[in-house]
Design an enzyme around this catalytic site. Structure first.
Site, PDB file in Angstrom:
ATOM      1  N   GLN A   1       2.182   6.918  -6.937  1.00  0.00           N
ATOM      2  CA  GLN A   1       0.871   7.508  -6.683  1.00  0.00           C
ATOM      3  C   GLN A   1       1.024   9.030  -6.679  1.00  0.00           C
ATOM      4  O   GLN A   1       1.764   9.579  -5.865  1.00  0.00           O
ATOM      5  CB  GLN A   1       0.311   7.046  -5.334  1.00  0.00           C
ATOM      6  CG  GLN A   1      -1.113   7.528  -5.074  1.00  0.00           C
ATOM      7  CD  GLN A   1      -1.568   7.233  -3.651  1.00  0.00           C
ATOM      8  OE1 GLN A   1      -1.109   7.864  -2.702  1.00  0.00           O
ATOM      9  NE2 GLN A   1      -2.472   6.269  -3.508  1.00  0.00           N
TER      10      GLN A   1
ATOM     11  N   TYR B   1      -7.998  14.345  -0.075  1.00  0.00           N
ATOM     12  CA  TYR B   1      -7.056  15.258  -0.715  1.00  0.00           C
ATOM     13  C   TYR B   1      -7.767  15.982  -1.860  1.00  0.00           C
ATOM     14  O   TYR B   1      -8.982  15.827  -2.045  1.00  0.00           O
ATOM     15  CB  TYR B   1      -5.810  14.491  -1.159  1.00  0.00           C
ATOM     16  CG  TYR B   1      -5.096  13.853   0.017  1.00  0.00           C
ATOM     17  CD1 TYR B   1      -4.593  14.646   1.052  1.00  0.00           C
ATOM     18  CD2 TYR B   1      -4.965  12.484   0.134  1.00  0.00           C
ATOM     19  CE1 TYR B   1      -3.974  14.080   2.155  1.00  0.00           C
ATOM     20  CE2 TYR B   1      -4.348  11.912   1.236  1.00  0.00           C
ATOM     21  CZ  TYR B   1      -3.853  12.715   2.247  1.00  0.00           C
ATOM     22  OH  TYR B   1      -3.253  12.155   3.346  1.00  0.00           O
TER      23      TYR B   1
ATOM     24  N   SER C   1       0.824  -1.212   0.000  1.00  0.00           N
ATOM     25  CA  SER C   1       0.000   0.000   0.000  1.00  0.00           C
ATOM     26  C   SER C   1       0.857   1.260   0.000  1.00  0.00           C
ATOM     27  O   SER C   1       1.943   1.286   0.592  1.00  0.00           O
ATOM     28  CB  SER C   1      -0.891   0.033   1.238  1.00  0.00           C
ATOM     29  OG  SER C   1      -1.733  -1.080   1.297  1.00  0.00           O
ATOM     30  N   PRO C   2       0.356   2.327  -0.630  1.00  0.00           N
ATOM     31  CA  PRO C   2       1.016   3.632  -0.466  1.00  0.00           C
ATOM     32  C   PRO C   2       0.949   4.053   0.999  1.00  0.00           C
ATOM     33  O   PRO C   2      -0.130   4.096   1.586  1.00  0.00           O
ATOM     34  CB  PRO C   2       0.180   4.563  -1.352  1.00  0.00           C
ATOM     35  CG  PRO C   2      -0.585   3.664  -2.271  1.00  0.00           C
ATOM     36  CD  PRO C   2      -0.815   2.398  -1.509  1.00  0.00           C
TER      37      PRO C   2
ATOM     38  N   GLY D   1      -0.601  -3.085   3.933  1.00  0.00           N
ATOM     39  CA  GLY D   1       0.143  -1.919   4.390  1.00  0.00           C
ATOM     40  C   GLY D   1       0.947  -2.177   5.640  1.00  0.00           C
ATOM     41  O   GLY D   1       2.131  -2.490   5.604  1.00  0.00           O
ATOM     42  N   ARG D   2       0.294  -2.066   6.800  1.00  0.00           N
ATOM     43  CA  ARG D   2       1.019  -2.129   8.067  1.00  0.00           C
ATOM     44  C   ARG D   2       1.738  -3.455   8.267  1.00  0.00           C
ATOM     45  O   ARG D   2       2.782  -3.505   8.926  1.00  0.00           O
ATOM     46  CB  ARG D   2       0.058  -1.867   9.223  1.00  0.00           C
ATOM     47  CG  ARG D   2      -0.411  -0.414   9.256  1.00  0.00           C
ATOM     48  CD  ARG D   2      -1.379  -0.138  10.380  1.00  0.00           C
ATOM     49  NE  ARG D   2      -1.759   1.274  10.368  1.00  0.00           N
ATOM     50  CZ  ARG D   2      -2.975   1.709  10.595  1.00  0.00           C
ATOM     51  NH1 ARG D   2      -3.952   0.863  10.817  1.00  0.00           N
ATOM     52  NH2 ARG D   2      -3.242   3.002  10.582  1.00  0.00           N
TER      53      ARG D   2
ATOM     54  N   ARG E   1      -7.201   5.665  -7.154  1.00  0.00           N
ATOM     55  CA  ARG E   1      -7.628   5.272  -5.816  1.00  0.00           C
ATOM     56  C   ARG E   1      -8.792   6.161  -5.398  1.00  0.00           C
ATOM     57  O   ARG E   1      -8.717   7.383  -5.518  1.00  0.00           O
ATOM     58  CB  ARG E   1      -6.487   5.409  -4.799  1.00  0.00           C
ATOM     59  CG  ARG E   1      -6.816   4.723  -3.473  1.00  0.00           C
ATOM     60  CD  ARG E   1      -5.658   4.749  -2.498  1.00  0.00           C
ATOM     61  NE  ARG E   1      -5.794   3.680  -1.502  1.00  0.00           N
ATOM     62  CZ  ARG E   1      -5.003   3.540  -0.459  1.00  0.00           C
ATOM     63  NH1 ARG E   1      -4.005   4.388  -0.253  1.00  0.00           N
ATOM     64  NH2 ARG E   1      -5.187   2.548   0.393  1.00  0.00           N
TER      65      ARG E   1
END
Length: 779
Positions: free
Chosen positions: A479, A560, A401-402, A705-706, A608
């Protein structure tokens, strides 16, 4: 309570007669039965004498049957269960008043140490103290009717029937040697198409049955009934209501069972949950010195369990509400999808239960990949099949993941980024994504965010891309995004989303609305500036292409700039870029189209999106479907489905794999029809969950991700744990000596033989099918 201390005085007010019950059978899991056995062995033994036991689930779909074993079911008649519990209460000295309403609850609370409000779905106690319990009642969209039949099924049966009116499904299971429960369910639109609303358009008296609907159902399901009849017991059309309460306690009054919480019948019964409540409550009261302490301990212990069950039940009921979206799937995939719908049963879990069933599903999955993979000739875990998107082939289905690192200086990625992204590529992930790379200095979230608007930044990114390409089989994607109103904030560990106190910059947004109460108010961006921002995205995309990135992703999620245009909570413009969803899409699509013009045609483009704002009046999954479809029509190759972070006051429904249902629906409605790959993300951390998502067809790629921050070699370790070796998870040559899991501090050797004669293998105590004992007639 009586067993734990015979001095306890327990009085029950039961408004019904002793043998009144609605429904036919009740199902118990092995886990619940273990609790009952521990709490009251006498009740357990008496129940087991009545059980119908089996372990198979049959899924009948499109004229084919798929069977999965090893599930472990025990069912019995509700009336028999009531009789056993009533008899046990009598033996222990519990006072029961039948056909009698309880005295006023406040009178009871004043004269008793404890009051259990077990007054069901429509609890009057809950309603009376709604300000304390703070209930929410979520009435769902499907219609269902609880029926019985004298056909004795051999297993748990899911009948998924294509009718002229739409998809109808039946949940059926045996509960005795003489009958089965037969629950019919369908979406309200199907129910109306079939004309059931005409029969149900009146008030039914208590105990009255909807005979006209039952007669029509008998005709529709004649094949499934196989000459047997439907039986009614207060049977009429209802909608399932999910009950949740913020609190279960009010002084010495406690809600239990359906009064406190409900869980959809497709994963269990309310009776089971209520009995588990009672076991936990009695134990907590016994273990504590006061009723108040016992009640607090009960809620603290029981609530997480119930919430976990309700999350699974919610996923299951939503799956059945959307079942029509899956009925183009092949029978093998549909069966796996149905079995894993709640996310409690998974790929590995099914293999433990029925290895042969999963082998057959693996074989089917291999057959679907043959054309795309060519060289893949034997089954492997689903996550290790390659995926080709345009001219780029990913070695496996794992995407890093970004994740913002806040480690850049003046937007220039550093050696930290090289090590961070390089380690994930060395760790075997099929695709490694950068953090959001900003298209301008003012487009940064924090001073530590990376950019792609200078030659120095491009050169640094090229170095990272070259390392990934020359040292690993992984691909790397960029991204691109603009922070919008969420910019000019501190790095995460100094205060996430907190505005910079010094050195900040002006932020812009579709409208002058701050992200949250503590955030600065952005300036409404002008139409001239929209053109400038578009140019910045184009310039960054051209730089990304020169740097050699394999995939470009446009960040239209998480509040964003582009995401803010999409959300009605951030976009209140009155010009061509605000108002309707079509207008709110205009600027993000303009940026996407401009990037597509300059991005190499053989490299994929991704977007995304946030599939829900998790807030009132914000975007919902239905809006996300329209957004995803718009990007698909504009030529996107990948849809990366996340949620939220659009407004500060959001209320996400966190949980394991909690965002996957959004990716699932977008894949069914947009991804498959338009040939667009879909990425699922959100609290997915095990290879078991990844395989389950892929095999069920909920996504084409899974973003982790994590878990990759915890273990950069997550993918390679997942391959070792699953016994996979191959090009989809290839250890770099310098690492191959570590490709076997190291031994633990104490490794036990093989045990010695300590038996002179080995015990004969015992047959399974639980038959796969329910075979009721034959009745013997006396003459």
């Amino acid at each position: 309570m009586k067993q734990l201390d015979p001095a306890n005085e327990v009085t029950i007010w039961e408004r019904n007669a002793p043998d009144d019950t609605f429904g036919f059978g009740v199902v118990f899991s092995d886990e619940t039965l273990g609790g009952i056995e521990h709490a009251d062995e006498h009740v357990y033994r008496t129940m087991t004498e009545q059980f119908a036991r089996w372990s198979d689930i049959d899924i009948q779909y499109r004229g084919e049957i798929r069977t999965s074993g090893g599930q472990g079911f025990a069912a019995m008649s509700r009336k028999e269960l009531l009789h056993i519990l009533q008899q046990r209460c009598t033996e222990l000295g519990v006072t029961i008043h039948y056909r009698q309403l309880a005295p006023d609850v406040e009178e009871l609370a004043a004269t008793h140490d404890l009051v259990l409000a077990a007054d069901g779905l429509n609890s009057t106690v809950r309603t009376r103290y709604a300000g304390v319990f703070r209930p929410t009642l979520d009435r769902r969209h499907n219609k269902y009717m609880w029926l019985g039949t004298d056909r004795v099924f051999e297993a748990f049966e899911f009948f998924v029937k294509h009718t002229p009116y739409g998809i109808m499904q039946v949940h059926a299971y045996p509960y005795s040697a003489g009958g089965s429960t037969f629950i019919v369910e369908m979406h309200e639109s199907v129910w109306r198409n079939a004309g059931f609303h005409d029969f149900a358009d009146r008030e039914f008296a208590p105990g009255e049955n909807d005979e006209k609907s039952i007669a029509q159902l008998s005709e529709i399901f004649a094949d499934e009934l196989d000459g047997h009849v439907l039986q009614a017991n207060n049977s009429k059309w209802i909608e399932f209501t999910t009950v949740r309460n913020e609190g279960w306690l009010h002084g010495n009054i406690v809600l239990i069972g359906d009064a406190a919480h409900t869980a959809h019948f497709s994963i269990g019964s309310g009776t089971k949950l209520a009995m588990e409540d009672a076991l936990a409550l009695a134990a907590c009261l016994h273990e504590n010195d006061s009723v108040a302490a016992g009640l607090d301990a009960y809620e603290a212990e029981r609530r997480p369990v119930v919430e976990s069950v309700q999350r699974a039940a919610q996923a299951s009921l939503e799956w059945f509400e959307s079942i029509a979206k899956y009925t183009d799937q092949p029978p093998d995939q549909f069966a796996f999808n149905l079995l894993t719908r709640s996310r409690r049963i998974t790929y590995d879990n099914l293999r433990l239960r029925d290895d042969g069933f999963v082998d057959s599903i693996d074989g089917w999955y291999l057959s679907t990949q043959a054309d795309a993979t060519g060289a893949v000739t034997s089954t492997r875990p689903p996550m290790f099949y390659p995926l080709r998107i345009k001219g780029v082939e990913l070695p496996n289905r794992i995407l890093v993941s970004p994740m913002d690192m806040y480690a850049a200086t003046d937007g220039v990625p550093s050696d930290f980024h090289l090590v961070h992204l390089g380690s994930k590529a060395l760790g075997g992930a099929g695709l490694v994504m950068t953090e959001m790379v900003c298209v301008s200095p003012e487009g940064r979230i924090t001073p530590g965010c990376a950019g792609l608007y200078t030659e120095e930044q491009e050169k640094s990114w090229s170095r990272i891309v070259d390392f990934v390409h020359t040292s690993t089989r992984s691909k790397i994607g960029v991204q691109l995004g603009h922070s919008g109103r969420k910019g000019a904030t501190k790095v995460m560990w100094e205060g996430i989303d907190d505005p910079l106190e010094t050195g900040g910059w002006e932020t812009v947004s579709p409208s002058a609305i701050p992200y949250g109460p503590g955030n600065r108010t952005p300036r409404e961006i002008t139409t001239v500036e929209l053109g400038e921002v578009t140019t910045q995205f184009v310039d960054a995309a051209q730089a990304a292409a020169r740097a050699g990135f394999d995939i470009l992703e446009l960040h239209c999620a998480h509040g964003y700039l582009l995401s803010s245009f999409l959300s009605p909570l951030a976009n209140r413009r009155t010009d061509e870029f605000g108002g309707s969803l079509e207008n709110r899409l205009r600027f993000p699509l303009r940026v996407f189209d401009a990037i597509r013009e300059v991005w190499p045609a053989d490299r994929p483009l991704s977007v995304r999106i946030s599939a829900t704002d998790w807030a009132d009046d914000g975007n919902t999954i239905d809006d996300a479907i329209a957004i995803a479809r718009a990007f698909a029509e504009h030529g996107v190759d990948v849809l990366h489905v996340s949620t939220g972070q659009v407004v500060k006051h959001e209320k996400p429904a966190f949980g394991r794999s909690y965002q996957t249902p959004f990716a699932d629906r977008i894949r069914q409605e947009v991804g498959v029809p338009h040939g667009v790959a879909v990425v699922a993300v959100g609290a997915i951390s095990s290879h078991d969950d990844v395989n389950s998502v892929l095999l069920a067809g909920r996504a084409d790629l899974v973003a982790i991700g994590r878990a990759h921050l915890w273990d950069p070699q997550w993918t390679l370790h997942a391959a070792v744990e699953q016994g996979y070796r191959g090009t989809a998870a290839e250890w770099p040559a310098p690492f191959r000596a570590g490709s076997r899991k190291p031994p633990a501090g104490r490794t036990d050797g093989p045990p010695p033989r300590l038996q002179l004669v080995r015990a004969a293998a015992r047959p399974s105590e639980l038959s796969r099918r329910w075979r009721p004992p034959l009745a013997v007639e006396s003459h």
